[in-house]
Design a protein around this motif. Structure first.
Motif, PDB file in Angstrom:
ATOM      1  N   ASP A  60     -12.432   0.953 -68.403  1.00  0.00           N
ATOM      2  CA  ASP A  60     -13.727   0.703 -67.772  1.00  0.00           C
ATOM      3  C   ASP A  60     -14.130   1.951 -66.989  1.00  0.00           C
ATOM      4  OD1 ASP A  60     -15.842  -0.165 -66.160  1.00  0.00           O
ATOM      5  OD2 ASP A  60     -14.921  -2.104 -65.735  1.00  0.00           O
ATOM      6  N   ILE A  61     -15.284   2.539 -67.315  1.00  0.00           N
ATOM      7  CA  ILE A  61     -15.737   3.755 -66.627  1.00  0.00           C
ATOM      8  C   ILE A  61     -16.525   3.439 -65.360  1.00  0.00           C
ATOM      9  CG2 ILE A  61     -15.744   5.174 -68.699  1.00  0.00           C
ATOM     10  CD1 ILE A  61     -18.896   4.857 -68.578  1.00  0.00           C
ATOM     11  N   GLY A  62     -16.715   2.157 -65.037  1.00  0.00           N
ATOM     12  CA  GLY A  62     -17.445   1.764 -63.834  1.00  0.00           C
ATOM     13  C   GLY A  62     -18.806   1.175 -64.161  1.00  0.00           C
ATOM     14  N   TYR A  63     -19.536   0.869 -63.101  1.00  0.00           N
ATOM     15  CA  TYR A  63     -20.841   0.229 -63.232  1.00  0.00           C
ATOM     16  C   TYR A  63     -21.872   1.214 -63.770  1.00  0.00           C
ATOM     17  CZ  TYR A  63     -25.067  -2.342 -61.915  1.00  0.00           C
ATOM     18  OH  TYR A  63     -26.281  -2.979 -61.945  1.00  0.00           O
ATOM     19  N   MET A  64     -22.707   0.754 -64.684  1.00  0.00           N
ATOM     20  CA  MET A  64     -23.665   1.613 -65.386  1.00  0.00           C
ATOM     21  C   MET A  64     -24.693   2.297 -64.487  1.00  0.00           C
ATOM     22  SD  MET A  64     -26.085  -1.191 -67.304  1.00  0.00           S
ATOM     23  CE  MET A  64     -27.299  -0.056 -67.896  1.00  0.00           C
ATOM     24  N   ARG A  65     -24.862   1.838 -63.272  1.00  0.00           N
ATOM     25  CA  ARG A  65     -25.833   2.464 -62.370  1.00  0.00           C
ATOM     26  C   ARG A  65     -25.163   3.276 -61.269  1.00  0.00           C
ATOM     27  NH1 ARG A  65     -30.344  -2.239 -62.333  1.00  0.00           N
ATOM     28  NH2 ARG A  65     -30.891  -1.991 -64.516  1.00  0.00           N
ATOM     29  N   GLN A  66     -23.858   3.475 -61.424  1.00  0.00           N
ATOM     30  CA  GLN A  66     -23.106   4.304 -60.484  1.00  0.00           C
ATOM     31  C   GLN A  66     -22.102   5.151 -61.259  1.00  0.00           C
ATOM     32  OE1 GLN A  66     -21.453   1.381 -57.820  1.00  0.00           O
ATOM     33  NE2 GLN A  66     -23.261   1.385 -56.532  1.00  0.00           N
TER      34      GLN A  66
END
Length: 149
Positions: A60-66
């Protein structure tokens, strides 16, 4: 002689570079990749990509807006399919400047916008015929839904 030796030494690097390493950013983008049977190249996804369940086993690379460029680049992607809602755009610009191809997928959240998303993902994966077939299946499924309650 030197040129021949250098080209021989470069062969393993060229072969490694030919392997596609795909990251998807956006749950809808990830679902379309799976629907087009392109998941064999996926190496990571963002935290909004929860379906199909198999996607949740990927890093998981993280939240798409951060987004964080370093976290994405650590996975050595060659292709990133990112929803146009993905932010910050500077992170995606840094990823693109590193040599990875970044393709922005339209983020129209209407039924009419789904075809454009499928077309964009299919074109990026060189799966246009599968994209047209998926669009046709979607059209058929939508037309079977009653218009009156």
């Amino acid at each position: 002689m030197k040129a021949w030796l250098l080209s021989l030494l470069a062969l393993p690097w060229l072969a490694m570079g030919a392997e596609q390493r795909l990251i998807t950013i956006g749950g809808d983008v990830t679902e379309i990749v799976y629907a087009l049977d392109g998941q064999q190249h996926l190496v990571a996804r963002d935290s909004t990509s929860l379906s199909p369940e198999a996607a949740t086993t990927l890093p998981d690379i993280g939240y798409m807006r951060q987004l964080n460029a370093e976290g994405i680049l650590a996975l050595r992607p060659t292709l990133i399919l990112a929803s146009s809602q993905a932010k910050p755009s500077l992170a995606l610009e840094q990823v693109a400047n590193s040599g990875a191809k970044v393709v922005t997928i339209p983020a129209d959240n209407s039924l009419q916008g789904i075809d454009a998303k499928i077309s964009a993902v299919a074109a990026a994966l060189h799966k246009e015929p599968q994209g047209r077939a998926l669009q046709q299946r979607l059209t058929t499924a939508l037309s079977a839904i009653p218009s009156q309650p």
